[in-house]
Design an enzyme around this catalytic site. Structure first.
Site, mmCIF file in Angstrom:
data_model
loop_
_atom_site.group_PDB
_atom_site.id
_atom_site.type_symbol
_atom_site.label_atom_id
_atom_site.label_comp_id
_atom_site.label_asym_id
_atom_site.label_seq_id
_atom_site.Cartn_x
_atom_site.Cartn_y
_atom_site.Cartn_z
ATOM 1 N N TYR A 180 0.845 -1.245 0.068
ATOM 2 C CA TYR A 180 0.006 -0.102 0.074
ATOM 3 C C TYR A 180 0.725 1.225 0.047
ATOM 4 O O TYR A 180 2.098 1.259 0.076
ATOM 5 C CB TYR A 180 -0.773 0.049 1.399
ATOM 6 C CG TYR A 180 -1.837 1.124 1.348
ATOM 7 C CD1 TYR A 180 -2.845 1.349 0.503
ATOM 8 C CD2 TYR A 180 -2.128 2.103 2.362
ATOM 9 C CE1 TYR A 180 -3.780 2.380 0.517
ATOM 10 C CE2 TYR A 180 -2.611 3.209 2.428
ATOM 11 C CZ TYR A 180 -3.617 3.462 1.556
ATOM 12 O OH TYR A 180 -4.702 4.233 1.504
ATOM 13 N N ASN A 182 1.665 3.732 1.798
ATOM 14 C CA ASN A 182 2.473 4.495 2.881
ATOM 15 C C ASN A 182 3.538 3.192 3.546
ATOM 16 O O ASN A 182 4.036 3.463 4.524
ATOM 17 C CB ASN A 182 1.563 4.771 4.128
ATOM 18 C CG ASN A 182 0.894 3.795 4.529
ATOM 19 O OD1 ASN A 182 0.636 2.549 4.241
ATOM 20 N ND2 ASN A 182 0.303 3.966 6.027
ATOM 21 N N LYS A 183 3.491 1.993 2.845
ATOM 22 C CA LYS A 183 4.494 0.738 3.387
ATOM 23 C C LYS A 183 5.635 0.970 3.009
ATOM 24 O O LYS A 183 6.170 2.085 2.290
ATOM 25 C CB LYS A 183 3.669 -0.257 2.690
ATOM 26 C CG LYS A 183 2.321 -0.845 3.417
ATOM 27 C CD LYS A 183 2.250 -0.751 4.924
ATOM 28 C CE LYS A 183 1.177 -1.543 5.294
ATOM 29 N NZ LYS A 183 -0.360 -0.698 4.900
ATOM 30 N N THR A 184 6.520 0.072 3.532
ATOM 31 C CA THR A 184 7.981 0.496 3.308
ATOM 32 C C THR A 184 8.517 0.237 2.000
ATOM 33 O O THR A 184 9.673 0.746 1.703
ATOM 34 C CB THR A 184 8.777 -0.805 4.407
ATOM 35 O OG1 THR A 184 8.183 -1.992 4.188
ATOM 36 C CG2 THR A 184 8.460 -0.358 5.758
#
Length: 379
Positions: A180, A182-184
């Site tokens: 998604y 905002n993930k790493t």
């Protein structure tokens, strides 16, 4: 100054790869998705199969379905998680059994899981919360003793480790990552199901695309149109456009992780001494992915969590709360007759937690502004 909660780090490499996909005429699941899957499996060290999907939620669903979870079964899940962890259990007619988390790490532990086991329990779904990996060996031992499967919700955890082993390489049934925004690493929307079990992998591949025994790229690229539907599947495939982003995001996972560690270290240095609990650090020798940086406002602070959240917002700092526990959500509370007193740690965390902005591209100025604002608010 305005500080966003997250900001995807998209470079010219990702843009060029997406443009190449647009120009080559193959936009849906195809060669780039296969390449992304192969690269991801190789990143984990091989010995596993990686199956790209359009969300971590769909990956969790596929893993449970492939594992044979169905009506009458129970799956252990933490209450302190996003609803996707539990909802996929209900998709299959099974029942989630909710357990509390550890106050410091926010992760589920074998201590919390063991009392919830019944003769109907088929699987445990630990959530590696915020980037801190669960202590996996006790969970693995507990599962082995009771003939249970483990499906890991690793939406937050690339590239975290437990027992010195990357999440995704633990000896469990399957692990699901999220990409998604905002993930790493990100593909905008997307996820990856990882498993060392060839039967789980084969079933998940079929079910992610309508239960068809051959994917579209294979059918059209080879000119052999014949296919069969062997099960009533889903539409969970990841497109080549998304995979084009993922190919290059994966190559930067180390760079991104270094950026997040820098932010976390600067936060820890500057926020020490305030009436807040800082997030737990990974044990010695382990890796925390720092997907989230969650502070907990202590009861002795001059303002409560909601007031601190509002004051930071007034200063242009976008924060969040991860999460409102599932035992507080209407559907889960009413269906399973859940009560707050059964989840004391989740209750304490929820009342106090604020997720501060964190991403690899945060500047020192942005970090310092967040810290100085928190000092002012809590003074």
């Amino acid at each position: 100054m305005e500080v966003s909660f997250f900001r995807p780090q998209i470079g010219e490499e990702e843009i060029a790869e997406v443009v190449d996909s647009l120009r080559n005429g193959w936009l849906t699941t195809g060669a780039k998705t296969k390449r992304f899957e192969q690269d991801f499996a190789a990143y984990l060290g091989g010995g596993v199969e990686a199956i790209a999907v359009n969300s971590a939620t769909s990956g969790l669903h596929l893993a449970l379905e492939a594992a044979g979870i169905g009506p009458g079964d129970e799956v252990i899940v933490p209450s302190y998680t996003f609803t996707a962890t539990a909802e996929v259990v209900r998709y299959l007619g099974a029942d989630p059994v909710f357990v509390d988390c550890d106050y410091d790490t926010l992760c589920v532990t074998a201590y919390h899981v063991a009392p919830a086991l019944t003769e109907r329990t088929r699987a445990i779904m630990p959530v590696h919360f915020g980037g801190m990996a669960c202590d996996m060996q006790p969970l693995i031992d507990l599962a082995a003793e009771n003939g249970l499967m483990i499906i890991e919700d690793a939406a937050h955890s690339l590239p975290a480790t437990s027992g010195g082993v990357l999440v995704g390489k633990q000896p469990t049934t399957a692990t699901i990552f999220s990409f998604y925004a905002n993930k790493t690493i990100t593909t905008g929307e997307g996820g990856m199901l990882v498993t060392a079990d060839p039967e789980i992998a084969a079933r998940a591949k079929i079910m992610r695309q309508h239960g068809i025994d051959r994917d579209a790229f294979d059918r059209f690229a080879t000119g052999r149109w014949v296919y069969d539907v062997v099960a009533p599947g889903y539409k969970y495939n990841l497109t080549d456009i998304a995979s084009a982003i993922g190919i290059h995001q994966l190559r930067k996972v180390g760079e991104f992780h270094s950026g997040r560690m820098r932010v976390a270290a600067r936060y820890r240095e500057q926020l020490d001494g305030l009436p807040i609990d800082l997030p737990a650090e990974a044990p010695d020798g382990e890796t925390h992915s720092w997907h989230l940086f969650i502070v907990k406002v202590r009861p002795e602070a001059p303002l409560d969590r909601d007031a601190v959240f509002a004051e930071l917002g007034r200063r242009g700092i976008v924060c969040s709360v991860h999460y409102r526990p599932l035992h507080r959500m209407t559907y889960w509370r009413e269906r399973y007759n859940l009560h707050a007193q059964h989840f004391p740690n989740a209750e304490r965390v929820f009342a106090r937690a604020i997720s501060l902005p964190i991403h690899a591209g945060m500047t020192d100025g942005e970090i310092d502004f967040v810290c100085s604002s928190l000092r002012q608010v809590l003074s």
